[in-house]
Motif scaffolding. Structure first.
Motif, PDB file in Angstrom:
ATOM      1  N   GLU A  57       0.825  -1.215   0.000  1.00 62.69           N
ATOM      2  CA  GLU A  57       0.000   0.000   0.000  1.00 62.69           C
ATOM      3  C   GLU A  57       0.861   1.267   0.000  1.00 62.69           C
ATOM      4  O   GLU A  57       0.640   2.193  -0.785  1.00 62.69           O
ATOM      5  CB  GLU A  57      -0.868  -0.048   1.250  1.00 62.69           C
ATOM      6  N   LYS A  58       1.873   1.283   0.867  1.00 63.65           N
ATOM      7  CA  LYS A  58       2.716   2.480   0.945  1.00 63.65           C
ATOM      8  C   LYS A  58       3.560   2.674  -0.315  1.00 63.65           C
ATOM      9  O   LYS A  58       3.801   3.797  -0.741  1.00 63.65           O
ATOM     10  CB  LYS A  58       3.634   2.394   2.165  1.00 63.65           C
ATOM     11  N   ILE A  59       3.988   1.561  -0.906  1.00 62.82           N
ATOM     12  CA  ILE A  59       4.763   1.669  -2.155  1.00 62.82           C
ATOM     13  C   ILE A  59       3.854   2.210  -3.266  1.00 62.82           C
ATOM     14  O   ILE A  59       4.256   3.083  -4.043  1.00 62.82           O
ATOM     15  CB  ILE A  59       5.385   0.305  -2.544  1.00 62.82           C
ATOM     16  N   THR A  60       2.619   1.726  -3.305  1.00 61.98           N
ATOM     17  CA  THR A  60       1.681   2.195  -4.327  1.00 61.98           C
ATOM     18  C   THR A  60       1.466   3.704  -4.200  1.00 61.98           C
ATOM     19  O   THR A  60       1.495   4.441  -5.199  1.00 61.98           O
ATOM     20  CB  THR A  60       0.331   1.443  -4.202  1.00 61.98           C
ATOM     21  N   LYS A  61       1.289   4.174  -2.961  1.00 63.34           N
ATOM     22  CA  LYS A  61       1.084   5.618  -2.744  1.00 63.34           C
ATOM     23  C   LYS A  61       2.333   6.403  -3.139  1.00 63.34           C
ATOM     24  O   LYS A  61       2.255   7.464  -3.767  1.00 63.34           O
ATOM     25  CB  LYS A  61       0.757   5.886  -1.275  1.00 63.34           C
ATOM     26  N   LEU A  62       3.499   5.870  -2.775  1.00 65.51           N
ATOM     27  CA  LEU A  62       4.769   6.531  -3.101  1.00 65.51           C
ATOM     28  C   LEU A  62       4.934   6.652  -4.617  1.00 65.51           C
ATOM     29  O   LEU A  62       5.383   7.678  -5.141  1.00 65.51           O
ATOM     30  CB  LEU A  62       5.912   5.711  -2.489  1.00 65.51           C
ATOM     31  N   ARG A  63       4.523   5.598  -5.327  1.00 64.99           N
ATOM     32  CA  ARG A  63       4.646   5.628  -6.794  1.00 64.99           C
ATOM     33  C   ARG A  63       3.708   6.671  -7.399  1.00 64.99           C
ATOM     34  O   ARG A  63       4.014   7.266  -8.429  1.00 64.99           O
ATOM     35  CB  ARG A  63       4.334   4.251  -7.381  1.00 64.99           C
ATOM     36  N   MET A  64       2.561   6.890  -6.732  1.00 61.08           N
ATOM     37  CA  MET A  64       1.637   7.911  -7.245  1.00 61.08           C
ATOM     38  C   MET A  64       2.259   9.300  -7.089  1.00 61.08           C
ATOM     39  O   MET A  64       2.076  10.188  -7.918  1.00 61.08           O
ATOM     40  CB  MET A  64       0.291   7.814  -6.524  1.00 61.08           C
ATOM     41  N   ARG A  65       3.030   9.474  -6.026  1.00 60.47           N
ATOM     42  CA  ARG A  65       3.687  10.775  -5.814  1.00 60.47           C
ATOM     43  C   ARG A  65       4.935  10.931  -6.688  1.00 60.47           C
ATOM     44  O   ARG A  65       5.403  12.035  -6.902  1.00 60.47           O
ATOM     45  CB  ARG A  65       4.082  10.928  -4.332  1.00 60.47           C
ATOM     46  N   HIS A  66       5.492   9.807  -7.147  1.00 58.16           N
ATOM     47  CA  HIS A  66       6.696   9.835  -8.003  1.00 58.16           C
ATOM     48  C   HIS A  66       6.427   9.014  -9.263  1.00 58.16           C
ATOM     49  O   HIS A  66       7.018   7.944  -9.456  1.00 58.16           O
ATOM     50  CB  HIS A  66       7.902   9.264  -7.244  1.00 58.16           C
ATOM     51  N   PRO A  67       5.519   9.508 -10.136  1.00 51.07           N
ATOM     52  CA  PRO A  67       5.088   8.680 -11.277  1.00 51.07           C
ATOM     53  C   PRO A  67       6.210   8.319 -12.255  1.00 51.07           C
ATOM     54  O   PRO A  67       6.095   7.332 -12.977  1.00 51.07           O
ATOM     55  CB  PRO A  67       4.013   9.550 -11.950  1.00 51.07           C
TER      56      PRO A  67
END
Ligand code: 13P
Ligand code: SF4
Length: 335
Positions: free
Chosen positions: A203-213
């Protein structure tokens, strides 16, 4: 025997390392350099070591590179800045050399997850199978192993075995599951994991990827399948390092022990490296075993030539063939 030496040995019995006072004004890097020359010693360090230790090492690498170095060095003394199974592997490959480990309690959850007496029973259930063991296992487990592998050469090792031959893979079930996918082979897996690599949060990696597309997400194959499924690239520590050097992306989210980021930043100072977050708020993706080694322990270990890693002769005799087979297959594959 001099008093200082006796005191040093007692300290090791208690703690696994020399917990002696070190003069805080000492330039430890300079002292260690001096000890290296005096004793014809080589320091081999894994990428997960703290940055200062990496910077003083003669060789920094992944598990395969470290064993290749241990097999070919002409130093009299190998100082292993890594964990216990790595120092044991060095001892098996160079039994005539003195092998030192700054802290004998620098273990490995994967190695601990596969006690040889239990594995022996497990193996009896599959009498026609060959055993491939990840090098992250004890020396004694290597005596029950046909071929070792590391995350750099695991695919080539599995593919070197005839297709009709059954294979037991130990101890890492995550690397094993990745190999099943990658090679199409039906491996019998031992149920072990690395405490560092199973802690990443999807979950946290998914959110991080959204902030760093634009960031590439890269992961070590010791991670669980749901993490590997998201990865742009999967590889050993040296593979991950190479990928960050060669790929044009400017940002990378890195799912492995964050010690490797030191070399990534050195190789590509213009790029940004973000450690993948664990599923809690602590720094649990740091390997507590790797991080037991410190500059002070390294200095004391070289000064007193303690703690030393030794092995019974039968373990060396029966275990080393599994490592040598791995080194031969790797050399043929150009690894
Ligand atoms: P490699 O450096 O061989 O990829 O292994 C990672 C690891 O977990 C070592 O303990
Ligand atoms: Fe063992 Fe995992 Fe630490 Fe590597 S990172 S030494 S596999 S516990």
């Amino acid at each position: 025997m001099n008093q200082e030496f006796v005191q040093a040995e007692r300290a090791i019995d208690r703690n696994g390392f020399l917990d002696m006072e070190v003069d805080p004004t000492l330039d430890l890097a300079a002292e260690i350099e001096q000890l290296k020359k005096e004793k014809n010693a080589i320091i081999l360090a894994h990428y997960y070591q703290e940055s200062e230790i990496q910077d003083i090492a003669d060789y920094i690498g992944d598990s395969l590179g470290l064993s290749q170095q241990a097999a070919q060095t002409d130093a009299d003394m190998i100082v292993f800045a890594g964990v216990h199974f790595m120092a044991e592997t060095a001892k098996m490959l160079s039994p005539e050399k003195k092998v030192l480990l700054p802290d004998l309690k620098a273990g490995c959850s994967l190695a601990d997850s596969c006690p040889p007496h239990l594995f022996r029973k497990f193996k009896e259930k599959y009498p026609d199978h060959m055993v491939v063991s990840y090098i992250n296992c004890t020396a004694e487990l290597k005596t029950l192993t046909d071929i070792c592998c590391t995350s750099t050469n695991a695919v080539q090792i599995i593919e070197s075995i005839p297709e009709d031959k059954g294979i037991i893979f130990a101890p890492d079930r995550n690397l094993g599951a990745y190999l099943v996918k990658k090679t199409g082979r039906d491996l019998v897996l031992w149920n072990g994991t690395c405490m560092v690599h199973e802690i990443f949060s999807n979950e946290k990696i998914t959110k991080l990827r959204m902030r760093h597309p634009e960031a590439k997400f890269i992961a070590h194959p010791e991670c669980e399948a749901h993490i590997l499924d998201m990865a742009d690239y999967i590889g050993s520590t040296s593979g991950l390092l190479r990928y960050t050097r060669e790929n044009d992306a400017q940002e990378f989210i890195v799912a492995t022990e964050p010690g490797i980021i030191h070399q990534m930043e050195k190789a590509s100072p213009e790029k940004t490296f973000i450690p993948a977050p664990p599923n809690n708020t602590c720094a649990c993706n740091e390997c507590p075993h790797m991080k037991r080694n410190t500059m002070e322990k390294l200095y004391l270990c070289m000064k007193y030539e303690l703690p030393e890693v030794t092995l019974p002769q039968w373990v060396i005799d029966q275990g080393v063939a599994s490592i040598n087979r791995m080194l031969d297959i790797s050399a043929k594959a150009g690894l």
